[in-house]
Design a protein around this motif. Structure first.
Motif, PDB file in Angstrom:
ATOM      1  N   TYR A  90       5.785   0.417  -5.597  1.00  0.00           N
ATOM      2  CA  TYR A  90       5.766   2.267  -5.184  1.00  0.00           C
ATOM      3  C   TYR A  90       6.495   1.978  -3.903  1.00  0.00           C
ATOM      4  CZ  TYR A  90       4.845   4.204  -9.614  1.00  0.00           C
ATOM      5  OH  TYR A  90       4.992   5.065 -10.918  1.00  0.00           O
ATOM      6  N   THR A  91       7.018   1.005  -3.539  1.00  0.00           N
ATOM      7  CA  THR A  91       7.303   0.757  -1.765  1.00  0.00           C
ATOM      8  C   THR A  91       9.122   0.717  -1.797  1.00  0.00           C
ATOM      9  OG1 THR A  91       5.045  -0.011  -1.283  1.00  0.00           O
ATOM     10  CG2 THR A  91       6.668   0.080   0.607  1.00  0.00           C
ATOM     11  N   ILE A 114       7.890  -6.462   5.175  1.00  0.00           N
ATOM     12  CA  ILE A 114       7.071  -7.544   3.439  1.00  0.00           C
ATOM     13  C   ILE A 114       6.637  -5.273   2.973  1.00  0.00           C
ATOM     14  CG2 ILE A 114       5.965  -8.134   1.410  1.00  0.00           C
ATOM     15  CD1 ILE A 114       5.233 -10.565   3.478  1.00  0.00           C
ATOM     16  N   PHE A 115       7.264  -5.474   1.830  1.00  0.00           N
ATOM     17  CA  PHE A 115       7.761  -3.684   1.102  1.00  0.00           C
ATOM     18  C   PHE A 115       6.795  -4.187  -0.514  1.00  0.00           C
ATOM     19  CE2 PHE A 115      10.842  -3.517   3.507  1.00  0.00           C
ATOM     20  CZ  PHE A 115      10.943  -2.521   4.483  1.00  0.00           C
ATOM     21  N   VAL A 116       5.538  -3.575  -0.620  1.00  0.00           N
ATOM     22  CA  VAL A 116       3.982  -4.557  -1.206  1.00  0.00           C
ATOM     23  C   VAL A 116       4.056  -3.564  -2.194  1.00  0.00           C
ATOM     24  CG1 VAL A 116       2.080  -5.393  -1.264  1.00  0.00           C
ATOM     25  CG2 VAL A 116       3.019  -4.976   0.665  1.00  0.00           C
ATOM     26  N   ALA A 155       2.497   5.356  -5.554  1.00  0.00           N
ATOM     27  CA  ALA A 155       2.896   6.645  -6.574  1.00  0.00           C
ATOM     28  C   ALA A 155       2.971   8.034  -5.842  1.00  0.00           C
ATOM     29  CB  ALA A 155       2.802   6.589  -7.940  1.00  0.00           C
ATOM     30  N   VAL A 176      -0.143   6.458   2.948  1.00  0.00           N
ATOM     31  CA  VAL A 176       0.737   4.655   2.751  1.00  0.00           C
ATOM     32  C   VAL A 176       0.031   3.765   3.573  1.00  0.00           C
ATOM     33  CG1 VAL A 176       2.657   4.092   4.066  1.00  0.00           C
ATOM     34  CG2 VAL A 176       2.557   6.140   3.400  1.00  0.00           C
ATOM     35  N   GLU A 177      -0.076   2.480   3.279  1.00  0.00           N
ATOM     36  CA  GLU A 177      -0.797   1.442   3.835  1.00  0.00           C
ATOM     37  C   GLU A 177      -0.181   1.061   4.842  1.00  0.00           C
ATOM     38  OE1 GLU A 177      -2.784  -2.118   2.404  1.00  0.00           O
ATOM     39  OE2 GLU A 177      -3.247  -0.512   0.377  1.00  0.00           O
ATOM     40  N   LEU A 178      -0.305   0.536   6.345  1.00  0.00           N
ATOM     41  CA  LEU A 178       1.338   0.389   6.742  1.00  0.00           C
ATOM     42  C   LEU A 178       0.559  -1.510   7.750  1.00  0.00           C
ATOM     43  CD1 LEU A 178       0.567   3.491   7.656  1.00  0.00           C
ATOM     44  CD2 LEU A 178       2.875   2.891   8.685  1.00  0.00           C
ATOM     45  N   LEU A 196       4.684  -2.620   4.604  1.00  0.00           N
ATOM     46  CA  LEU A 196       4.019  -1.201   4.406  1.00  0.00           C
ATOM     47  C   LEU A 196       3.849  -1.047   2.441  1.00  0.00           C
ATOM     48  CD1 LEU A 196       4.793   1.302   6.148  1.00  0.00           C
ATOM     49  CD2 LEU A 196       6.795   1.194   4.616  1.00  0.00           C
ATOM     50  N   LYS A 197       2.924  -0.279   2.340  1.00  0.00           N
ATOM     51  CA  LYS A 197       2.626  -0.005   1.297  1.00  0.00           C
ATOM     52  C   LYS A 197       2.484   1.268   0.746  1.00  0.00           C
ATOM     53  CE  LYS A 197      -0.338  -2.468  -2.619  1.00  0.00           C
ATOM     54  NZ  LYS A 197      -1.230  -2.856  -2.328  1.00  0.00           N
ATOM     55  N   CYS A 198       3.264   1.310  -0.332  1.00  0.00           N
ATOM     56  CA  CYS A 198       3.313   2.900  -0.301  1.00  0.00           C
ATOM     57  C   CYS A 198       2.370   2.995  -1.858  1.00  0.00           C
ATOM     58  CB  CYS A 198       4.301   3.643  -1.480  1.00  0.00           C
ATOM     59  SG  CYS A 198       5.203   4.299   0.689  1.00  0.00           S
ATOM     60  N   LEU A 230       3.907   8.068  -1.750  1.00  0.00           N
ATOM     61  CA  LEU A 230       5.682   7.829  -1.655  1.00  0.00           C
ATOM     62  C   LEU A 230       6.451   9.164  -2.081  1.00  0.00           C
ATOM     63  CD1 LEU A 230       8.175   6.561  -1.843  1.00  0.00           C
ATOM     64  CD2 LEU A 230       7.844   5.483  -4.457  1.00  0.00           C
ATOM     65  N   HIS A 273       2.890   5.204  13.931  1.00  0.00           N
ATOM     66  CA  HIS A 273       2.511   3.900  13.890  1.00  0.00           C
ATOM     67  C   HIS A 273       2.862   2.868  15.384  1.00  0.00           C
ATOM     68  CE1 HIS A 273       2.534   0.301  11.918  1.00  0.00           C
ATOM     69  NE2 HIS A 273       3.446  -0.273  12.295  1.00  0.00           N
ATOM     70  N   ALA A 275       0.286   3.475  -8.892  1.00  0.00           N
ATOM     71  CA  ALA A 275       1.188   2.145  -9.511  1.00  0.00           C
ATOM     72  C   ALA A 275      -0.860   1.758  -9.760  1.00  0.00           C
ATOM     73  CB  ALA A 275       1.624   1.493  -8.307  1.00  0.00           C
ATOM     74  N   ARG A 328       6.130  10.132  12.184  1.00  0.00           N
ATOM     75  CA  ARG A 328       4.982   8.885  11.295  1.00  0.00           C
ATOM     76  C   ARG A 328       5.824   7.562  11.910  1.00  0.00           C
ATOM     77  NH1 ARG A 328       2.469   9.298   7.249  1.00  0.00           N
ATOM     78  NH2 ARG A 328       4.034   6.620   6.985  1.00  0.00           N
ATOM     79  N   ALA A 368      -1.239   9.975   4.823  1.00  0.00           N
ATOM     80  CA  ALA A 368      -0.619   9.884   4.272  1.00  0.00           C
ATOM     81  C   ALA A 368      -1.137   9.348   2.093  1.00  0.00           C
ATOM     82  CB  ALA A 368       0.619  10.141   4.368  1.00  0.00           C
TER      83      ALA A 368
END
Lengths: 434, 434
Positions: free
Chosen positions: A353-354, A348-350, B397, B114-116, B393-395, B400, A97, B434, A93, B112
């Motif tokens: 759920y992050t 930043i963890f948005v 549910a 996941v937003e990056l 980073l943004k997950c 995650l 990225h 979420a 992963r 997966a």
């Protein structure tokens, strides 16, 4: 108890400024000791490295400074399959990225007929410092080595101390997975000196990255210039921005995940809800009771933790920018809009759920991030850190004739005649094209 | 006479290594003096700045630390129209090229779920150090300030010493053209300290760039961490790679353009033609006789110049990479092919019609470049130096739940239980989105 601040208090501005200025680390002045260590390694190479390792790590490295491939093979066998799978998953992963960070070369001709460009190339050799003992984190090996390999660095040399002869097998396993080319069981300022100046056993590198204690940080600062270095990392921190609907237990868990790193770590909650603030404070205390590293986490939370109450999240934005947190979590309905408006944060963890911990391991983004307010001017580790840019310029006789006179004029006013002449000798030759 | 090396000589390897390792600058140890100056400015602010300027610059800055807009207006009027036009021309070309360096933000969702992403934002405030006296070059003001403004830095504060009260009008004119927001007539370590820590007159900045003497370099090194800094620049250098058909007079002119900067500057010719080598050596001596700065240029050429004869240009490539020159000129039929194969150089000037001096002023690329072999690991100044990257980073549910278990496993082996718990508290809550 963590500090509590409220923007409605008349003393808030002063209290917040004091909070921002508070030091979390005693900065031991080890510069002189480190200068001696570097001088010793420059003068006596491996012999100095061996002596210093005997003193500081209680280990005899004679004839075994380098960790052999067989030793790494053996370490890999000690790692349970499930752990190895998790490391591989994280590595894949991170690699995916970071591959998107590879910069593009450029070359174009402008209206004057001048060709301009920039070209990115990897550094030839990188040294990666990995701390020993309990702070020997395999995830850090991945986060430092994978971007170097994605950048195309042909030689990544890792140094890791082996106090009393011990290196964590997981660290060696992570090095192998990440494509590290050489591993040396040396730590401290002597390892940094060996990487910068080279010894018979350790060829010099061009850039040194990775976290370390005060000695390692001072050594990196002193060899800067001879080699490149990454940032000097301080203790870790998180700021969580939350509205009234956020989950207090989740926030408490994230504040504690930060606090358990180190008694100097810092966890901050900023919210517009007094009820949430109280609920989080209670949840932290409740969760602490069962935490294995509760002593560290408790000390961090009591000494450096903070709960800041704001009128609304709008008011929080400039405060967040002043903190410029290494990690920023946003638990709020307007998470995306708030994200867009933050100027200074390492990552930043948005959204709820992050949790920050996902970024420490498997999110794919890098966990080496600017601490201690340095997100105001610096970035997390990335592929860029292992590459450098060469600019390209190409004139023809015609384009030199077109742009040359202005350069000649500026050389004249700067009294650099030879500069002007180097242009005139060509343009006076007439407009024949090359 | 400059040193002459020949790869056919059996002692070449040693001689080249010695040449590479030779120091061109005495590194005065001014660290202690600089630490005292920084401490004084931190403790007493403007008062210390005024005192130190009285001592070092023989000037009284009481009530006039900042250069007023009226003073800059007056300086602009002193600059001849032709010079102003040349500065504007240079500024426009630098701006056009650097605008292409603006990095792109990115945001994407992976397999997966996941937003990056990564997002680039400018630094809030930058301090630009400009040397005084004869080294007060308007071109340097443009090269440092324009990229900052292209990056979107809202506040660029320039410091420049005014020895005996004098600041070159051209420097003020360049500052105005480049969009510098504030100018202070302060130099030395005290200027760096004021920019880093702030005084009543000078608000603190987040990053400090620009060249300076040993005191300025030491001050930048000491405030690094509190603020960001650019590279610590050493004396300038050029390497010219030329084949038998190159023009010896043009090469001599370019070697001298480098040599006239400073007695510590370095000019190197690498060629596969003994005849060209001799012709260049003769041309240098001939051109020196009429050069205004011939004493400086002669000293640089005699003490640090080099002519290196190679069997063919193929053999030159690894030598060039070991020098990692700040400036590389290629005068050869195969210039493009050679350019493509060089790994380490600050800037490459391709073909005989591209004298290095064109890049100093109006080429459009930056003239602030890595010196002293540091092109192995660092880049010239650019828009990147005035921006920083925030990772995103943004997950959900669901995502995650997918990637969380590997993170929990890694947290477990790193004995960071609170990290694992911060993920489990969400994933155990079930896969509700979420």
């Amino acid at each position: 108890m963590p500090i509590r601040l409220d923007t409605k208090s008349p003393s808030f501005a002063d209290a917040f400024a004091t909070f921002l200025a508070s030091k979390r680390e005693a900065s031991a002045d080890v510069a002189a000791a480190v200068a001696d260590i570097i001088a010793a390694v420059r003068a006596r190479g491996d012999d100095a490295v061996i002596e210093l390792s005997r003193t500081f790590d209680r280990v005899d490295l004679s004839g075994r400074i380098r960790v052999t491939e067989a030793e790494i093979d053996a370490a890999l066998k000690e790692v349970p399959a499930e752990t190895l799978d998790a490391l591989k998953f994280a590595k894949a992963r991170i690699e995916a990225h970071h591959s998107r960070q590879l910069p593009q070369d450029e070359r174009y001709t402008d209206a004057a007929g001048v060709e301009l460009g920039q070209r990115w190339t990897p550094v030839d050799a990188v040294g990666l410092y990995v701390p020993g003992g309990t702070a020997a984190y395999p995830s850090s090996v991945l986060m430092n080595a994978v971007p170097a390999k994605v950048a195309g660095v042909p030689r990544v040399a890792m140094v890791v101390p082996s106090p009393d002869g011990v290196i964590a097998p997981l660290v060696l396993a992570a090095a192998r997975l990440a494509g590290v080319d050489e591993v040396y069981r040396v730590g401290g300022a002597q390892a940094v000196a060996a990487l910068a100046y080279g010894t018979a056993s350790i060829a010099p590198v061009d850039k040194i990255v990775g976290p370390g204690n005060a000695y390692v940080a001072a050594a990196k600062r002193q060899v800067f210039g001879k080699v490149g270095i990454d940032m000097i990392a301080g203790p870790s921190e998180v700021l969580i921005l939350a509205d009234a609907n956020a989950n207090p237990a989740w926030i408490a868990a994230d504040l504690l995940a930060q606090a358990e790193h180190d008694t100097a770590a810092q966890s901050i909650l900023v919210t517009d809800s007094g009820e949430l603030a109280d609920a989080v404070a209670r949840a932290v205390e409740a969760q602490l009771t069962t935490l294995p590293r509760r002593e560290i986490a408790q000390a961090s939370w009591n000494d450096h933790g903070a709960i800041i109450l704001v009128r609304d999240l709008e008011e929080a934005l400039p405060l967040v920018d002043r903190v410029a947190p290494e990690h920023l979590e946003i638990h709020a309905e307007a998470a995306e809009e708030l994200t867009a408006r933050i100027r200074h944060a390492g990552a930043i963890f948005v959204g709820a759920y992050t949790p920050e911990a996902i970024g420490d391991y498997v999110g794919g983004t890098n966990h080496v991030l600017p601490t201690a307010r340095s997100a105001r001017f610096s970035s997390g580790l990335g592929v860029y850190d292992f590459m450098k840019r060469t600019s390209i310029l190409k004139c023809t006789a015609a384009s030199l004739n077109l742009i040359g006179p202005a350069a000649v004029r500026l050389a004249e006013v700067e009294r650099l005649d030879a500069h002007g002449r180097s242009i005139l000798i060509r343009t006076n030759a007439g407009p024949t094209d090359a």
